[in-house]
Design a protein around this motif. Structure first.
Motif, PDB file in Angstrom:
ATOM      1  N   ILE A  91      -2.143   9.031   0.053  1.00  0.00           N
ATOM      2  CA  ILE A  91      -3.209   8.584  -0.724  1.00  0.00           C
ATOM      3  C   ILE A  91      -4.114   9.149  -0.559  1.00  0.00           C
ATOM      4  O   ILE A  91      -4.191  10.221   0.477  1.00  0.00           O
ATOM      5  CB  ILE A  91      -3.563   7.409  -0.146  1.00  0.00           C
ATOM      6  CG1 ILE A  91      -2.560   5.713   0.345  1.00  0.00           C
ATOM      7  CG2 ILE A  91      -4.750   6.427  -0.638  1.00  0.00           C
ATOM      8  CD1 ILE A  91      -2.627   4.995   0.767  1.00  0.00           C
ATOM      9  N   TYR A 123      -7.524   9.938  -0.482  1.00  0.00           N
ATOM     10  CA  TYR A 123      -8.762   9.761  -0.590  1.00  0.00           C
ATOM     11  C   TYR A 123      -9.654  10.440  -0.803  1.00  0.00           C
ATOM     12  O   TYR A 123     -10.981   9.931  -0.983  1.00  0.00           O
ATOM     13  CB  TYR A 123      -8.752   9.411   1.340  1.00  0.00           C
ATOM     14  CG  TYR A 123      -7.593   8.320   1.675  1.00  0.00           C
ATOM     15  CD1 TYR A 123      -8.050   6.922   1.819  1.00  0.00           C
ATOM     16  CD2 TYR A 123      -6.728   8.998   1.764  1.00  0.00           C
ATOM     17  CE1 TYR A 123      -7.707   6.311   2.402  1.00  0.00           C
ATOM     18  CE2 TYR A 123      -6.026   8.231   2.721  1.00  0.00           C
ATOM     19  CZ  TYR A 123      -6.207   6.450   3.217  1.00  0.00           C
ATOM     20  OH  TYR A 123      -5.178   5.559   3.181  1.00  0.00           O
ATOM     21  N   ASP A 141      -4.850   1.769   0.021  1.00  0.00           N
ATOM     22  CA  ASP A 141      -4.633   1.700  -1.456  1.00  0.00           C
ATOM     23  C   ASP A 141      -4.695   0.365  -1.643  1.00  0.00           C
ATOM     24  O   ASP A 141      -3.983  -0.319  -1.322  1.00  0.00           O
ATOM     25  CB  ASP A 141      -4.395   2.914  -2.092  1.00  0.00           C
ATOM     26  CG  ASP A 141      -3.271   2.495  -2.367  1.00  0.00           C
ATOM     27  OD1 ASP A 141      -2.703   1.704  -1.864  1.00  0.00           O
ATOM     28  OD2 ASP A 141      -2.445   3.184  -2.894  1.00  0.00           O
ATOM     29  N   CYS A 201      -7.622   0.719  -8.935  1.00  0.00           N
ATOM     30  CA  CYS A 201      -6.702   1.629  -8.085  1.00  0.00           C
ATOM     31  C   CYS A 201      -7.678   2.122  -6.808  1.00  0.00           C
ATOM     32  O   CYS A 201      -8.063   3.355  -7.039  1.00  0.00           O
ATOM     33  CB  CYS A 201      -5.262   2.711  -8.127  1.00  0.00           C
ATOM     34  SG  CYS A 201      -4.741   2.925  -6.949  1.00  0.00           S
ATOM     35  N   LEU A 202      -7.898   1.568  -5.644  1.00  0.00           N
ATOM     36  CA  LEU A 202      -9.215   2.388  -5.187  1.00  0.00           C
ATOM     37  C   LEU A 202      -8.451   2.975  -3.486  1.00  0.00           C
ATOM     38  O   LEU A 202      -7.271   2.247  -2.853  1.00  0.00           O
ATOM     39  CB  LEU A 202      -9.823   1.271  -4.720  1.00  0.00           C
ATOM     40  CG  LEU A 202     -10.768   0.138  -6.143  1.00  0.00           C
ATOM     41  CD1 LEU A 202     -11.892  -0.105  -5.475  1.00  0.00           C
ATOM     42  CD2 LEU A 202     -11.255   1.667  -7.050  1.00  0.00           C
ATOM     43  N   ALA A 203      -8.996   3.978  -3.386  1.00  0.00           N
ATOM     44  CA  ALA A 203      -8.548   4.672  -1.367  1.00  0.00           C
ATOM     45  C   ALA A 203      -9.492   4.027  -0.584  1.00  0.00           C
ATOM     46  O   ALA A 203     -10.625   4.339  -0.798  1.00  0.00           O
ATOM     47  CB  ALA A 203      -8.572   5.960  -1.647  1.00  0.00           C
ATOM     48  N   ASP A 250     -12.898   5.387  -6.139  1.00  0.00           N
ATOM     49  CA  ASP A 250     -12.424   5.397  -7.618  1.00  0.00           C
ATOM     50  C   ASP A 250     -12.069   6.532  -8.187  1.00  0.00           C
ATOM     51  O   ASP A 250     -13.212   6.900  -8.220  1.00  0.00           O
ATOM     52  CB  ASP A 250     -13.223   4.174  -8.192  1.00  0.00           C
ATOM     53  CG  ASP A 250     -12.427   3.490  -9.170  1.00  0.00           C
ATOM     54  OD1 ASP A 250     -11.221   4.091  -9.705  1.00  0.00           O
ATOM     55  OD2 ASP A 250     -12.969   2.759  -9.587  1.00  0.00           O
ATOM     56  N   MET A 271       0.561  -1.378  -0.234  1.00  0.00           N
ATOM     57  CA  MET A 271      -0.083   0.168  -0.158  1.00  0.00           C
ATOM     58  C   MET A 271       0.837   1.414  -0.133  1.00  0.00           C
ATOM     59  O   MET A 271       1.623   1.220   0.603  1.00  0.00           O
ATOM     60  CB  MET A 271      -1.297  -0.214   1.724  1.00  0.00           C
ATOM     61  CG  MET A 271      -1.542  -0.821   0.404  1.00  0.00           C
ATOM     62  SD  MET A 271      -3.349  -1.225   2.412  1.00  0.00           S
ATOM     63  CE  MET A 271      -4.265  -2.419   2.021  1.00  0.00           C
ATOM     64  N   LYS A 273      -5.086  -3.024  -4.992  1.00  0.00           N
ATOM     65  CA  LYS A 273      -4.719  -3.093  -6.864  1.00  0.00           C
ATOM     66  C   LYS A 273      -5.978  -4.053  -6.909  1.00  0.00           C
ATOM     67  O   LYS A 273      -5.685  -4.936  -6.213  1.00  0.00           O
ATOM     68  CB  LYS A 273      -3.587  -3.016  -6.743  1.00  0.00           C
ATOM     69  CG  LYS A 273      -3.439  -2.430  -8.394  1.00  0.00           C
ATOM     70  CD  LYS A 273      -2.155  -2.003  -8.994  1.00  0.00           C
ATOM     71  CE  LYS A 273      -2.259  -0.846  -9.378  1.00  0.00           C
ATOM     72  NZ  LYS A 273      -0.689  -0.623 -10.664  1.00  0.00           N
TER      73      LYS A 273
END
Ligand code: HEM
Length: 180
Positions: free
Chosen positions: A5, A7, A48, A56-58, A85, A1, A50
């Motif tokens: 990041i 968000y 995050d 890629c998501l937070a 996203d 991670m 993957k």
């Protein structure tokens, strides 16, 4: 991670929130009950993730503990994730309640900054999963939620449509919380 990041619209949620002006309208066999409540919601960063090597998501997780004004009983407990996203501007909210009901609601941040998500039983994208007992006796068919957050204040309203006691019931919850 990764360490830094983004968000996105979820950034403002991170922290501990308390609010005492909650109102729940819940189903009863002979009608409904109004339950004034207070609650604490704690949002924490996850990091995050993957998916399939490309998405890629937070992610932020939360725990919500809701108590009755009348007797301090904890009468609702809920956990879940808020997921951002950035590539598609999609906001997702996956939640679990300890009645054996879970759902994944999806949506967007509106132009005026509100996070709006929805889920529907049977929907291919944003669905609801529940135990056979709940499906047959207290079925959740729809969930919609709006949540607005600023530096110090978080407010939400949500409607859970239930098929229970032979009728369609609008189970609603709303509250205003202050950052601790
Ligand atoms: C602040 C949030 C919420 C509060 C305070 C709350 C409170 C309640 C209360 C008081 C009841 C009546 C039955 C009982 O006394 O236990 C109830 C029933 C129910 N709630 Fe909620 N609820 C909340 C959110 C949700 C959400 C998000 C869902 C589903 C997505 C949900 C699904 C249900 C279902 C399926 C029932 C029917 C169960 C039954 O009465 O047999 N609730 N809720």
């Amino acid at each position: 991670m990764a360490a830094n990041i983004d968000y996105g619209p979820l950034q403002a949620l991170i922290g501990v929130w308390k609010g005492g002006r909650g109102l729940d309208v819940a189903p009863e066999p002979d009608g409904s009950e109004d339950n004034p409540y207070y609650e604490t919601i704690t949002f924490e960063v996850v990091g995050d993730v993957k998916n399939a090597g490309s998405q890629c998501l937070a992610v932020i997780r939360y725990h919500q503990v809701v108590q009755r004004q009348s007797n301090d009983e904890v009468f609702h407990d809920q956990m879940g994730y808020w997921i951002w996203d950035a590539a598609t501007g999609t906001v997702m909210h996956s939640l679990m309640i300890p009645r054996a009901v879970t759902l994944l609601a999806g949506g967007k941040q509106t132009a005026d900054g509100v996070l709006e998500v929805a889920a529907k039983a049977g929907d291919e994208d944003w669905g609801i999963v529940q135990s056979p007992f709940m499906r047959d006796n207290a079925r959740t068919t729809e969930f919609t939620q709006k949540i607005e957050v600023s530096e110090e204040k978080l407010s939400y309203s949500q409607t859970t449509i239930l098929d229970i006691y032979g009728k369609v019931f609008e189970h609603t919850d709303e509250n205003e919380l202050i950052r601790q």
